[in-house]
Design a protein around this motif. Structure first.
Motif, short mmCIF file in Angstrom:
data_model
loop_
_atom_site.label_atom_id
_atom_site.label_comp_id
_atom_site.label_asym_id
_atom_site.label_seq_id
_atom_site.Cartn_x
_atom_site.Cartn_y
_atom_site.Cartn_z
N SER A 14 6.70 2.47 3.24
CA SER A 14 5.77 3.11 1.83
C SER A 14 7.25 3.98 0.75
O SER A 14 7.84 5.38 1.41
CB SER A 14 4.77 3.69 2.34
OG SER A 14 4.07 4.57 1.30
N ASN A 15 6.17 4.95 -0.56
CA ASN A 15 6.64 6.01 -0.89
C ASN A 15 5.58 6.56 -1.39
O ASN A 15 5.97 7.47 -2.62
CB ASN A 15 7.86 5.32 -2.25
CG ASN A 15 6.66 4.23 -3.47
OD1 ASN A 15 5.90 4.41 -2.69
ND2 ASN A 15 7.91 4.64 -4.30
N VAL A 16 4.23 6.93 -0.91
CA VAL A 16 2.93 7.10 -1.22
C VAL A 16 2.85 8.47 0.28
O VAL A 16 2.60 7.75 0.95
CB VAL A 16 2.52 6.28 -1.88
CG1 VAL A 16 0.54 7.04 -2.08
CG2 VAL A 16 2.23 5.64 -3.24
N PHE A 17 2.20 9.60 -0.36
CA PHE A 17 1.87 10.04 1.17
C PHE A 17 0.58 10.21 1.02
O PHE A 17 0.30 10.90 -0.10
CB PHE A 17 2.72 10.57 1.12
CG PHE A 17 2.02 11.52 2.79
CD1 PHE A 17 3.25 10.89 4.43
CD2 PHE A 17 1.60 12.99 2.77
CE1 PHE A 17 2.19 11.66 5.09
CE2 PHE A 17 1.24 13.49 4.00
CZ PHE A 17 1.68 13.04 4.93
N ALA A 18 -0.07 9.89 1.90
CA ALA A 18 -1.91 10.93 1.43
C ALA A 18 -2.34 11.75 2.75
O ALA A 18 -1.97 11.55 3.19
CB ALA A 18 -3.02 9.68 1.21
N TYR A 19 -1.86 12.92 2.23
CA TYR A 19 -2.86 14.30 2.98
C TYR A 19 -3.76 14.10 3.53
O TYR A 19 -4.35 13.69 2.88
CB TYR A 19 -2.78 15.54 2.02
CG TYR A 19 -1.21 15.55 1.07
CD1 TYR A 19 -0.32 16.50 1.97
CD2 TYR A 19 -1.52 15.55 -0.23
CE1 TYR A 19 1.20 16.77 1.17
CE2 TYR A 19 -0.23 16.21 -0.63
CZ TYR A 19 0.89 16.93 -0.64
OH TYR A 19 2.42 17.30 -0.93
#
Length: 286
Positions: free
Chosen positions: A210-215
């Motif tokens: 993945s290259n999306v991070f959800a805090y």
């Protein structure tokens, strides 16, 4: 001679003055307002701040479609902000946090039926437990297995984001926040270890990264995005409420993307009106 000079000036003026319609189109294409609607559980039996019913979810998508919205991935936002892709006139991101099994049971068929796509952010330890324990098929509390995550990714309906492996906790650390007296070096080491543990699971069990991070809980530190960017992440989802204003070629806006939590305590119309999403497409064109 005078006539020759006047004609020459006019020709030069036409060559170096762009037509008005070109500059207007350019401005319109370079800017987008993008709401990201954040869902969690889709459950039939109850509603809450973080739970909506399948009927509510379907109603949301049907109304968004009537209003002229087209769903996009976070990857589409990344491409746009890097100057490498375009977005529809009224883009919307449908986002899910945590990796609930009911996203697979209820949301997935509705998304397919209505032609929507969605972003799904996984908490690794939850999905690891579902996979290893076999307690994985109750829509009221189960989480996705690695195989189900792979299926959703391969379907083209979902993109998958990282929501930490085991930092979705209140104690001893609140989300990915720093511990008291934790050095910058230790913080970087601990955050990297956790995030990459999930990325390795994605790679080994599902065949992607993945290259999306959800805090988790929307919590982040001033150095969080720098550390995560070094790990290859391109976009970061917060819990800050609002609509994103994205400019083509400006990747800085990807560092703290806002999302609107979809509470189950409101009807579709109430939710859309409260967040000013109920503007019809004819009004947008004016």
């Amino acid at each position: 001679m005078k006539k020759f000079i006047i004609v020459t000036v006019l020709i030069i003026s036409m060559l170096f003055t762009p037509p008005q319609h070109i500059s207007i189109c350019h401005a319109e294409n370079d800017f987008r307002e993008v709401p990201i609607i954040m869902y969690h559980s889709i459950i039939k039996s109850r509603k809450s701040q973080y739970i909506v019913s399948p009927d509510q979810f379907k109603s949301d998508l049907q109304e968004l479609k009537k209003l002229g919205y087209e769903s996009v991935f976070i990857q589409d936002l990344i491409d746009f902000c890097n100057g490498e892709g375009d977005l529809p006139k009224k883009p919307v991101v449908i986002s899910f946090d945590d990796g609930h099994y009911n996203n697979y049971t209820y949301a997935y068929p509705i998304l397919k039926e209505l032609g929507f796509k969605a972003n799904l952010n996984i908490v690794g330890c939850y999905c690891e437990f579902s996979t290893s324990s076999g307690d994985c098929d109750n829509p009221n509390y189960s989480y996705l297995t690695w195989q189900e995550i792979k299926e959703l990714k391969d379907s083209g309906v979902f993109e998958i984001g990282n929501h930490s492996y085991a930092m979705h906790t209140y104690k001893p650390r609140f989300g990915i926040g720093k511990l008291p007296n934790e050095s910058a070096e230790d913080y970087k080491t601990n955050l990297t270890k956790d995030v990459m543990r999930l990325e390795n699971k994605f790679k080994n069990e599902c065949g992607f990264n993945s290259n999306v991070f959800a805090y988790p809980f929307g919590k982040y530190e001033k150095e969080s995005s720098d550390i995560l960017c070094e790990l290859g992440f391109k976009a970061f989802l917060t819990c800050n409420e609002g609509i994103n204003k994205l400019t083509k070629g400006d990747a800085t806006s990807l560092l703290h993307l806002k999302r609107i939590n979809r509470t189950g305590c409101l009807t579709t119309q109430e939710f859309l009106k409260r967040n000013k999403l109920n503007i019809i497409k004819e009004q947008i064109k004016k």
